[in-house]
Design a protein around this motif. Structure first.
Motif, mmCIF file in Angstrom:
data_model
loop_
_atom_site.group_PDB
_atom_site.id
_atom_site.type_symbol
_atom_site.label_atom_id
_atom_site.label_comp_id
_atom_site.label_asym_id
_atom_site.label_seq_id
_atom_site.Cartn_x
_atom_site.Cartn_y
_atom_site.Cartn_z
ATOM 1 N N TYR A 73 9.295 90.593 -23.611
ATOM 2 C CA TYR A 73 9.778 90.445 -22.234
ATOM 3 C C TYR A 73 11.067 91.231 -22.006
ATOM 4 C CZ TYR A 73 6.337 86.709 -22.195
ATOM 5 O OH TYR A 73 5.172 85.990 -22.289
ATOM 6 N N LEU A 74 11.866 91.402 -23.041
ATOM 7 C CA LEU A 74 13.040 92.279 -22.952
ATOM 8 C C LEU A 74 12.589 93.717 -22.738
ATOM 9 C CD1 LEU A 74 16.032 93.042 -23.248
ATOM 10 C CD2 LEU A 74 15.712 92.947 -25.743
ATOM 11 N N ASN A 75 11.554 94.147 -23.470
ATOM 12 C CA ASN A 75 11.007 95.487 -23.257
ATOM 13 C C ASN A 75 10.524 95.658 -21.827
ATOM 14 O OD1 ASN A 75 11.472 95.911 -25.948
ATOM 15 N ND2 ASN A 75 9.350 96.238 -26.523
ATOM 16 N N TYR A 76 9.846 94.623 -21.304
ATOM 17 C CA TYR A 76 9.367 94.686 -19.920
ATOM 18 C C TYR A 76 10.541 94.873 -18.959
ATOM 19 C CZ TYR A 76 4.966 92.555 -21.639
ATOM 20 O OH TYR A 76 3.797 92.277 -22.296
ATOM 21 N N ALA A 77 11.597 94.072 -19.140
ATOM 22 C CA ALA A 77 12.751 94.137 -18.237
ATOM 23 C C ALA A 77 13.405 95.513 -18.287
ATOM 24 C CB ALA A 77 13.766 93.051 -18.600
ATOM 25 N N ALA A 78 13.562 96.065 -19.492
ATOM 26 C CA ALA A 78 14.205 97.373 -19.642
ATOM 27 C C ALA A 78 13.390 98.463 -18.961
ATOM 28 C CB ALA A 78 14.389 97.693 -21.127
ATOM 29 N N GLU A 186 5.973 89.944 -16.829
ATOM 30 C CA GLU A 186 4.705 90.431 -17.368
ATOM 31 C C GLU A 186 3.779 90.936 -16.272
ATOM 32 O OE1 GLU A 186 2.238 89.295 -21.117
ATOM 33 O OE2 GLU A 186 2.057 87.695 -19.637
ATOM 34 N N SER A 187 3.707 90.217 -15.161
ATOM 35 C CA SER A 187 2.802 90.638 -14.091
ATOM 36 C C SER A 187 3.255 91.958 -13.485
ATOM 37 C CB SER A 187 2.711 89.548 -13.009
ATOM 38 O OG SER A 187 3.956 89.352 -12.364
ATOM 39 N N ARG A 188 4.560 92.149 -13.306
ATOM 40 C CA ARG A 188 5.060 93.415 -12.751
ATOM 41 C C ARG A 188 4.842 94.567 -13.728
ATOM 42 N NH1 ARG A 188 10.487 92.427 -9.045
ATOM 43 N NH2 ARG A 188 9.592 90.781 -7.751
ATOM 44 N N TYR A 189 5.049 94.301 -15.009
ATOM 45 C CA TYR A 189 4.839 95.341 -16.018
ATOM 46 C C TYR A 189 3.381 95.766 -16.061
ATOM 47 C CZ TYR A 189 5.043 97.621 -20.624
ATOM 48 O OH TYR A 189 4.966 98.524 -21.661
ATOM 49 N N LEU A 190 2.484 94.798 -16.122
ATOM 50 C CA LEU A 190 1.061 95.114 -16.209
ATOM 51 C C LEU A 190 0.542 95.785 -14.945
ATOM 52 C CD1 LEU A 190 -0.311 91.944 -18.037
ATOM 53 C CD2 LEU A 190 0.248 94.186 -19.008
ATOM 54 N N LYS A 191 1.156 95.482 -13.818
ATOM 55 C CA LYS A 191 0.732 96.075 -12.544
ATOM 56 C C LYS A 191 0.959 97.578 -12.519
ATOM 57 C CE LYS A 191 1.245 95.500 -7.524
ATOM 58 N NZ LYS A 191 1.960 94.765 -6.431
ATOM 59 N N VAL A 192 1.971 98.053 -13.247
ATOM 60 C CA VAL A 192 2.301 99.487 -13.225
ATOM 61 C C VAL A 192 2.078 100.121 -14.596
ATOM 62 C CG1 VAL A 192 3.900 99.296 -11.303
ATOM 63 C CG2 VAL A 192 4.766 99.006 -13.626
ATOM 64 N N LEU A 193 1.250 99.492 -15.428
ATOM 65 C CA LEU A 193 0.969 100.022 -16.759
ATOM 66 C C LEU A 193 0.063 101.245 -16.653
ATOM 67 C CD1 LEU A 193 1.377 99.595 -19.801
ATOM 68 C CD2 LEU A 193 -0.625 98.088 -19.778
ATOM 69 N N TYR A 194 0.495 102.340 -17.253
ATOM 70 C CA TYR A 194 -0.182 103.634 -17.169
ATOM 71 C C TYR A 194 -1.608 103.539 -17.718
ATOM 72 C CZ TYR A 194 -0.808 108.707 -17.969
ATOM 73 O OH TYR A 194 -1.258 110.004 -17.983
ATOM 74 N N LYS A 195 -2.566 103.968 -16.885
ATOM 75 C CA LYS A 195 -3.991 104.023 -17.224
ATOM 76 C C LYS A 195 -4.604 102.663 -17.544
ATOM 77 C CE LYS A 195 -4.660 108.878 -18.300
ATOM 78 N NZ LYS A 195 -5.307 109.867 -19.188
ATOM 79 N N LYS A 196 -4.010 101.609 -17.031
ATOM 80 C CA LYS A 196 -4.616 100.288 -17.216
ATOM 81 C C LYS A 196 -5.958 100.245 -16.487
ATOM 82 C CE LYS A 196 -3.653 95.332 -16.710
ATOM 83 N NZ LYS A 196 -4.526 94.889 -15.633
ATOM 84 N N ASN A 197 -6.988 99.774 -17.196
ATOM 85 C CA ASN A 197 -8.359 99.640 -16.687
ATOM 86 C C ASN A 197 -9.024 100.975 -16.351
ATOM 87 O OD1 ASN A 197 -8.452 96.804 -16.907
ATOM 88 N ND2 ASN A 197 -7.402 96.560 -14.949
#
Length: 243
Positions: A73-78, A186-197
């Motif tokens: 979660y620290l990685n997500y925040a950064a 987590e939801s914000r990170y996954l929403k903008v994760l490169y090439k997700k799905n």
């Protein structure tokens, strides 16, 4: 933010880590270098920057009640702090390439290196190194896909202005972390994760090629990929790349 400016240093992360070992640092102490001669990326890769053109800096944060099991979660925040900074500056199609690269379209515009200090089962402090391409053009470089603010937005930016724009976002996302708003991060990170799905070809460290799609991040912080047979496989840093 307490800002320390240096004309040249081998690595802002190393400088700040050494400073933290010998000094009682304030939270959000930032070391910014005009020229970083030995910048590092994930797994000891080298990061080079043209002097005076880009943002090369590190920030120190002391943490409270963050377990090792929750350090993703620290990685997500950064990563989200840089993502939001670029959005604020007007960069289009900004995404986070797991774990901590920031992409503008399909080109890398920023890299992060998160180095944590552990005590028992807790993360007690962190030094986050950020290399953001600002006024250095990469249009003539064909050996790797990189870009910058000047390439994308066709204008130069004062480096300290960009730094302070980032810090506003960083404060916000660190507040989410300290308030344990982990689901939001987590939801914000996954929403903008490169090439997700997005079905993509991958290559393992053993040069095994396979088709799959990124579906998320595991509780251990590994990249979760769905394979062609609809099973899931988790990969650590440097265990997988796009083919």
């Amino acid at each position: 933010m307490k800002l320390i400016k240096l004309s040249a240093i081998d690595s802002t992360n190393l400088f700040l880590k050494n400073l933290a070992e010998n000094t009682l640092l304030e939270n959000s102490t930032v070391v910014m270098a005009e020229n970083q001669t030995a910048g590092r990326g994930q797994m000891h890769t080298v990061w080079k920057s043209e002097p005076g053109k880009n943002l090369t800096f590190s920030v120190f944060e002391r943490l409270d009640q963050l377990s090792v099991a929750e350090q993703r979660y620290l990685n997500y925040a950064a990563a989200l702090s840089v993502w939001e900074c670029l959005e604020e500056l007007g960069v289009a199609n900004v995404q986070i390439k797991w774990p901590n690269d920031i992409m503008a379209g399909h080109a890398k515009i920023c890299g992060l290196l998160v180095e944590n200090t552990l005590k028992g089962t807790d993360v007690v402090a962190t030094v986050i190194g950020i290399g953001l391409n600002v006024n250095q053009s990469f249009k003539e470089i064909t050996s790797f896909k990189a870009t910058s603010l000047v390439d994308v937005l066709e204008q130069e930016f004062p480096l300290e202005m960009v730094l302070r724009t980032w810090y506003t976002s960083f404060e916000k996302y660190m507040a989410y972390l300290n308030n344990r708003d982990y689901d939001l991060l987590e939801s914000r990170y996954l929403k903008v994760l490169y090439k997700k799905n997005v079905p993509s070809m991958f290559k393992t460290a053993e040069n095994e090629l396979f088709l799959g799609k990124i579906v998320g991040v595991s509780t251990a912080g590994k990249l979760r990929v769905e394979l062609a047979d609809e099973t899931h496989r988790d990969f650590g840093i440097k265990e997988i790349s796009f083919a």
